[in-house]
Write a protein that holds these residues in place. Structure first.
Motif, PDB file in Angstrom:
ATOM      1  N   THR A  55       0.835  -1.201   0.000  1.00 26.95           N
ATOM      2  CA  THR A  55       0.000   0.000   0.000  1.00 26.95           C
ATOM      3  C   THR A  55       0.871   1.253   0.000  1.00 26.95           C
ATOM      4  O   THR A  55       0.595   2.222  -0.716  1.00 26.95           O
ATOM      5  CB  THR A  55      -0.941   0.000   1.219  1.00 26.95           C
ATOM      6  OG1 THR A  55      -1.830  -1.112   1.120  1.00 26.95           O
ATOM      7  CG2 THR A  55      -1.757   1.282   1.290  1.00 26.95           C
ATOM      8  N   VAL A  56       1.934   1.246   0.793  1.00 28.80           N
ATOM      9  CA  VAL A  56       2.852   2.386   0.807  1.00 28.80           C
ATOM     10  C   VAL A  56       3.535   2.550  -0.545  1.00 28.80           C
ATOM     11  O   VAL A  56       3.600   3.658  -1.101  1.00 28.80           O
ATOM     12  CB  VAL A  56       3.897   2.208   1.926  1.00 28.80           C
ATOM     13  CG1 VAL A  56       5.076   3.154   1.727  1.00 28.80           C
ATOM     14  CG2 VAL A  56       3.247   2.450   3.277  1.00 28.80           C
ATOM     15  N   ILE A  57       4.034   1.453  -1.095  1.00 24.30           N
ATOM     16  CA  ILE A  57       4.741   1.544  -2.374  1.00 24.30           C
ATOM     17  C   ILE A  57       3.788   1.960  -3.494  1.00 24.30           C
ATOM     18  O   ILE A  57       4.152   2.754  -4.369  1.00 24.30           O
ATOM     19  CB  ILE A  57       5.434   0.201  -2.692  1.00 24.30           C
ATOM     20  CG1 ILE A  57       6.518  -0.087  -1.651  1.00 24.30           C
ATOM     21  CG2 ILE A  57       6.005   0.215  -4.101  1.00 24.30           C
ATOM     22  CD1 ILE A  57       7.560   0.997  -1.479  1.00 24.30           C
ATOM     23  N   ASP A  58       2.556   1.452  -3.471  1.00 24.64           N
ATOM     24  CA  ASP A  58       1.581   1.856  -4.489  1.00 24.64           C
ATOM     25  C   ASP A  58       1.272   3.348  -4.396  1.00 24.64           C
ATOM     26  O   ASP A  58       1.120   4.031  -5.416  1.00 24.64           O
ATOM     27  CB  ASP A  58       0.293   1.049  -4.346  1.00 24.64           C
ATOM     28  CG  ASP A  58       0.445  -0.396  -4.793  1.00 24.64           C
ATOM     29  OD1 ASP A  58       1.469  -0.712  -5.436  1.00 24.64           O
ATOM     30  OD2 ASP A  58      -0.447  -1.210  -4.483  1.00 24.64           O
ATOM     31  N   ALA A  59       1.153   3.855  -3.162  1.00 20.21           N
ATOM     32  CA  ALA A  59       0.860   5.283  -2.989  1.00 20.21           C
ATOM     33  C   ALA A  59       1.998   6.136  -3.545  1.00 20.21           C
ATOM     34  O   ALA A  59       1.756   7.159  -4.208  1.00 20.21           O
ATOM     35  CB  ALA A  59       0.623   5.586  -1.513  1.00 20.21           C
ATOM     36  N   LEU A  60       3.237   5.731  -3.294  1.00 21.51           N
ATOM     37  CA  LEU A  60       4.374   6.474  -3.830  1.00 21.51           C
ATOM     38  C   LEU A  60       4.488   6.314  -5.338  1.00 21.51           C
ATOM     39  O   LEU A  60       4.854   7.252  -6.053  1.00 21.51           O
ATOM     40  CB  LEU A  60       5.660   6.005  -3.147  1.00 21.51           C
ATOM     41  CG  LEU A  60       5.780   6.301  -1.649  1.00 21.51           C
ATOM     42  CD1 LEU A  60       6.989   5.582  -1.060  1.00 21.51           C
ATOM     43  CD2 LEU A  60       5.865   7.801  -1.390  1.00 21.51           C
ATOM     44  N   SER A  61       4.157   5.115  -5.833  1.00 24.17           N
ATOM     45  CA  SER A  61       4.237   4.863  -7.277  1.00 24.17           C
ATOM     46  C   SER A  61       3.262   5.726  -8.070  1.00 24.17           C
ATOM     47  O   SER A  61       3.466   5.953  -9.264  1.00 24.17           O
ATOM     48  CB  SER A  61       3.941   3.390  -7.572  1.00 24.17           C
ATOM     49  OG  SER A  61       4.875   2.546  -6.968  1.00 24.17           O
ATOM     50  N   SER A  62       2.207   6.178  -7.420  1.00 28.16           N
ATOM     51  CA  SER A  62       1.188   6.964  -8.115  1.00 28.16           C
ATOM     52  C   SER A  62       1.596   8.416  -8.319  1.00 28.16           C
ATOM     53  O   SER A  62       0.881   9.173  -8.988  1.00 28.16           O
ATOM     54  CB  SER A  62      -0.131   6.917  -7.335  1.00 28.16           C
ATOM     55  OG  SER A  62      -0.028   7.633  -6.110  1.00 28.16           O
ATOM     56  N   LEU A  63       2.726   8.840  -7.784  1.00 32.35           N
ATOM     57  CA  LEU A  63       3.168  10.224  -7.955  1.00 32.35           C
ATOM     58  C   LEU A  63       3.491  10.488  -9.424  1.00 32.35           C
ATOM     59  O   LEU A  63       4.167   9.690 -10.068  1.00 32.35           O
ATOM     60  CB  LEU A  63       4.410  10.492  -7.107  1.00 32.35           C
ATOM     61  CG  LEU A  63       4.219  10.423  -5.588  1.00 32.35           C
ATOM     62  CD1 LEU A  63       5.565  10.464  -4.881  1.00 32.35           C
ATOM     63  CD2 LEU A  63       3.338  11.558  -5.109  1.00 32.35           C
ATOM     64  N   PRO A  64       3.019  11.611  -9.965  1.00 36.36           N
ATOM     65  CA  PRO A  64       3.320  11.932 -11.369  1.00 36.36           C
ATOM     66  C   PRO A  64       4.824  12.093 -11.590  1.00 36.36           C
ATOM     67  O   PRO A  64       5.519  12.682 -10.754  1.00 36.36           O
ATOM     68  CB  PRO A  64       2.588  13.263 -11.592  1.00 36.36           C
ATOM     69  CG  PRO A  64       1.557  13.338 -10.506  1.00 36.36           C
ATOM     70  CD  PRO A  64       2.135  12.611  -9.333  1.00 36.36           C
ATOM     71  N   GLU A  65       5.308  11.586 -12.698  1.00 37.82           N
ATOM     72  CA  GLU A  65       6.745  11.629 -12.954  1.00 37.82           C
ATOM     73  C   GLU A  65       7.236  13.015 -13.351  1.00 37.82           C
ATOM     74  O   GLU A  65       8.444  13.245 -13.405  1.00 37.82           O
ATOM     75  CB  GLU A  65       7.116  10.617 -14.031  1.00 37.82           C
ATOM     76  CG  GLU A  65       6.915   9.172 -13.575  1.00 37.82           C
ATOM     77  CD  GLU A  65       7.558   8.174 -14.503  1.00 37.82           C
ATOM     78  OE1 GLU A  65       8.286   8.596 -15.427  1.00 37.82           O
ATOM     79  OE2 GLU A  65       7.348   6.964 -14.306  1.00 37.82           O
ATOM     80  N   ASP A  66       6.310  13.940 -13.637  1.00 42.39           N
ATOM     81  CA  ASP A  66       6.727  15.286 -14.021  1.00 42.39           C
ATOM     82  C   ASP A  66       6.574  16.293 -12.883  1.00 42.39           C
ATOM     83  O   ASP A  66       6.542  17.496 -13.110  1.00 42.39           O
ATOM     84  CB  ASP A  66       5.930  15.766 -15.235  1.00 42.39           C
ATOM     85  CG  ASP A  66       4.423  15.767 -14.991  1.00 42.39           C
ATOM     86  OD1 ASP A  66       3.986  15.262 -13.928  1.00 42.39           O
ATOM     87  OD2 ASP A  66       3.674  16.263 -15.859  1.00 42.39           O
ATOM     88  N   LEU A  67       6.496  15.806 -11.647  1.00 37.61           N
ATOM     89  CA  LEU A  67       6.374  16.717 -10.506  1.00 37.61           C
ATOM     90  C   LEU A  67       7.608  17.612 -10.411  1.00 37.61           C
ATOM     91  O   LEU A  67       8.744  17.125 -10.513  1.00 37.61           O
ATOM     92  CB  LEU A  67       6.249  15.929  -9.205  1.00 37.61           C
ATOM     93  CG  LEU A  67       4.872  15.429  -8.791  1.00 37.61           C
ATOM     94  CD1 LEU A  67       5.001  14.594  -7.515  1.00 37.61           C
ATOM     95  CD2 LEU A  67       3.913  16.579  -8.557  1.00 37.61           C
TER      96      LEU A  67
END
Length: 241
Positions: A55-67
């Motif tokens: 759940t933690v890794i999925d939440a971080l994985s969802s961050l946009p790559e162009d932030l």
């Protein structure tokens, strides 16, 4: 995972369930496009621990790559707090006493780094032949080390070495701590779960990080943990600037 090169860093990463555990409750993440790497070490049984760390890794994985870099720390915190709530909701649904996970993450941006962590997964930095532990364990023995009653190497063999005091999914707030610092060329960072540090003390980590090339560093550290007994899940990420 093979070593990967971006404009300013390379990395290698590996996770293994170990010799004793039936499943891997660790989860790892590498997002070099954001300069972000993370390890989560779940707790709460094989189903609960699996769920919490992923759940933690999925939440971080969802961050946009162009932030943009300036917004990344806030978005990471938001993701960790969201994972905290999701884990607690799942624990309530299952009627479980505790489901949670440690997390340690490294963000590299320009000539600075950010470490965020909760629990006893660690970040080390090797610079100029000196190994420094950047994070500080949120654990019963970590408090004893802070009080000067134990060294970190002694803490690994203490009877309460597995009792952590902060975790994502446990308590009213996640208890996330942070540390920032400057980067110099040649810095080498190591993120790891306690499945490695049970078997590799600071002197061993320093020697291997100095001697092993990056493309074999994660494998070499994994071999040390497995040869030592592999009684826990093992996760390693090495990042070289």
């Amino acid at each position: 995972m093979s070593p990967t090169k971006t404009s300013y860093q390379r990395y290698s990463a590996k996770t293994h369930m170990g010799i004793v555990r039936p499943v891997n409750e660790d989860a790892i993440l590498a997002l070099p496009s954001l300069g972000l790497w993370a390890i989560a070490d779940g707790m709460g049984g094989h189903q609960g621990g699996d769920f919490a760390s992923q759940t933690v890794i999925d939440a971080l994985s969802s961050l946009p790559e162009d932030l943009p870099p300036a917004s990344l720390p806030g978005r990471i915190r938001d993701a960790l707090h969201r994972a905290h709530r999701d884990i607690q909701a799942e624990a309530a649904r299952r009627g479980s006493a505790i489901i949670g996970t440690t997390v340690v993450l490294l963000v590299v941006s320009g000539d600075h780094f950010l470490c965020l962590w909760a629990g006893d997964s660690r970040l080390y930095r090797l610079r100029g032949g000196m190994l420094e532990m950047i994070s500080e364990d949120h654990s019963v023995v970590g408090e004893l080390v802070a009080a000067g009653q134990l060294t970190w190497d002694q803490a690994e063999h203490h009877a309460q070495s597995n009792q952590i005091t902060h975790a994502i999914g446990v308590g009213s707030v996640p208890g996330i701590e942070k540390r920032r610092g400057a980067i110099v060329p040649g810095d080498k960072f190591l993120l790891c779960s306690d499945g490695l540090t049970k078997y590799a003390n600071a002197a061993m980590l320093k020697r291997i990080m100095q001697d092993a090339p990056l493309d074999t560093l994660a494998d070499e550290l994994m071999r040390v943990a497995l040869a030592g007994g592999g009684a826990d899940n093992i996760s390693v990420i090495a990042v070289e600037v």
